[in-house]
Scaffold this motif. Structure first.
Motif, short mmCIF file in Angstrom:
data_model
loop_
_atom_site.label_atom_id
_atom_site.label_comp_id
_atom_site.label_asym_id
_atom_site.label_seq_id
_atom_site.Cartn_x
_atom_site.Cartn_y
_atom_site.Cartn_z
N TYR A 1 -68.02 -33.17 -113.13
CA TYR A 1 -68.97 -33.26 -114.25
C TYR A 1 -70.11 -34.22 -113.91
O TYR A 1 -71.27 -33.94 -114.20
N SER A 2 -69.76 -35.33 -113.26
CA SER A 2 -70.78 -36.30 -112.87
C SER A 2 -71.72 -35.74 -111.82
O SER A 2 -72.90 -36.09 -111.76
N ASN A 3 -71.21 -34.85 -110.97
CA ASN A 3 -72.03 -34.23 -109.93
C ASN A 3 -72.94 -33.13 -110.46
O ASN A 3 -73.75 -32.57 -109.71
N GLY A 4 -72.80 -32.80 -111.75
CA GLY A 4 -73.68 -31.80 -112.34
C GLY A 4 -73.06 -30.44 -112.55
O GLY A 4 -73.75 -29.49 -112.95
N PHE A 5 -71.74 -30.32 -112.29
CA PHE A 5 -71.07 -29.05 -112.51
C PHE A 5 -70.55 -28.97 -113.94
O PHE A 5 -70.04 -29.94 -114.49
N SER B 1 -61.77 -20.11 -106.32
CA SER B 1 -62.44 -21.33 -105.85
C SER B 1 -63.81 -21.03 -105.24
O SER B 1 -64.76 -21.79 -105.42
N THR B 2 -63.90 -19.91 -104.53
CA THR B 2 -65.18 -19.60 -103.89
C THR B 2 -66.17 -18.99 -104.88
O THR B 2 -67.35 -18.84 -104.58
N MET B 3 -65.68 -18.64 -106.08
CA MET B 3 -66.54 -18.11 -107.14
C MET B 3 -66.98 -19.20 -108.12
O MET B 3 -67.90 -18.99 -108.92
N ALA B 4 -66.33 -20.35 -108.09
CA ALA B 4 -66.51 -21.37 -109.12
C ALA B 4 -67.92 -21.96 -109.09
O ALA B 4 -68.31 -22.61 -108.11
N ALA B 5 -68.67 -21.77 -110.16
CA ALA B 5 -70.04 -22.26 -110.22
C ALA B 5 -70.47 -22.42 -111.67
O ALA B 5 -69.87 -21.85 -112.58
N GLY B 6 -71.50 -23.20 -111.89
CA GLY B 6 -72.04 -23.43 -113.22
C GLY B 6 -72.66 -24.81 -113.30
O GLY B 6 -71.98 -25.81 -113.05
N LEU B 7 -73.93 -24.90 -113.63
CA LEU B 7 -74.66 -26.16 -113.59
C LEU B 7 -74.92 -26.72 -114.99
O LEU B 7 -75.36 -26.00 -115.89
N LYS B 8 -74.69 -28.02 -115.15
CA LYS B 8 -74.98 -28.68 -116.43
C LYS B 8 -76.47 -28.64 -116.74
O LYS B 8 -76.85 -28.74 -117.91
N SER B 9 -77.30 -28.49 -115.73
CA SER B 9 -78.74 -28.43 -115.97
C SER B 9 -79.13 -27.22 -116.80
O SER B 9 -80.25 -27.17 -117.33
N MET B 10 -78.22 -26.27 -116.96
CA MET B 10 -78.47 -25.08 -117.77
C MET B 10 -78.14 -25.27 -119.24
O MET B 10 -78.35 -24.36 -120.05
#
Length: 262
Positions: free
Chosen positions: A161-165, A199-208
């Motif tokens: 979460y801190s890294n932006g995910f 795991s290789t699909m896991a994505a999503g940015l807090k910037s969104m």
């Protein structure tokens, strides 16, 4: 001359076994393992999910996703809530997952700093509807996915979460994969494979956050987790240590490779 191999440090054992251990726990879970208060909690999560999904189904982003599914077509495998339509199980998971997170009133668990039900239930309902699974199977699979997502949250701590995910998206993909793997009754090895694919699909940015992409994160995590389990069931391959391996989920997204944390 005989030689004795020096035992591996306990930390090395922990680092090497996270994916397989979580997969084994998931595969071994049975309905009879669930205490009555846990069964009640599962029913409450489902009731909560129905409420927020019915409310979110009217949002513009959900209409867009439904229109896209109609244009693409596909087998009528699962129901889209609030839209009087059936579509493929993957599309249903995507649309229903996005709808349930559209208003952001869905349940939260701080062990994973995310929203478990909106990624687990859409995938499970789509899969259960297409396969005619029982309510007991659904409840067991939900508990398995929920536990896996929260255990991974404890392993990762606040790092992702801190890294932006957006952890609903990242850890949610693995949680949905674990849940669907359990509903498909995959063994521990195949469940580990499903976690690797997820795991290789896991994505999503807090910037969104603040855009339509935030609820889309939940829908994609649900749909991708479902697909990961289905591919594993067909014999698709991945790393069985994808969570803890070099350049794996923890190394790239953040966290501490320790089975003890889970």
């Amino acid at each position: 001359m005989t030689t004795t191999r020096k035992p591996a440090p306990s930390s090395a054992i922990q680092i090497a076994d996270i994916t397989r251990e979580l997969a084994a726990r998931c595969a071994d879970l049975c309905y009879t393992d669930l205490p009555e208060d846990v069964r009640l909690r599962v029913r409450q999560c489902l009731l909560d999910w129905i409420g927020v999904t019915l409310a979110g189904a009217c949002e513009p982003l959900v209409h867009m996703l439904a229109e896209e599914a109609r244009e693409q077509g596909g087998y009528a495998q699962a129901t889209v809530v609030g839209h009087a339509m059936t579509t493929s199980s993957r599309q249903a998971a995507l649309i229903n997952g996005s709808a349930s997170h559209a208003l952001d009133y869905d349940d939260v668990n701080m062990a994973c700093t995310g929203h478990p039900s909106v990624v687990l239930i859409p995938a499970l309902l789509a899969l259960a509807e297409s396969r005619g699974a029982s309510g007991r199977d659904f409840m067991t699979a939900f508990a398995a996915g929920y536990e896996t997502m929260c255990q991974l949250g404890l392993v990762c701590g606040d790092a992702q979460y801190s890294n932006g995910f957006h952890t609903t998206a990242t850890l949610g993909t693995l949680g949905a994969a674990a849940a669907c793997a359990r509903l498909l009754q995959l063994d521990a090895d195949d469940t580990a494979t499903a976690l690797g694919i997820a795991s290789t699909m896991a994505a999503g940015l807090k910037s969104m956050f603040g855009t339509m992409c935030k609820p889309l994160h939940a829908g994609r995590a649900s749909a991708d987790g479902l697909q990961a389990a289905q591919l594993a069931a067909r014999g698709f391959t991945s790393r069985a240590d994808a969570i803890e391996c070099p350049q794996g989920l923890i190394a790239t997204h953040g966290g501490t490779a320790s089975l003890g944390a889970a």
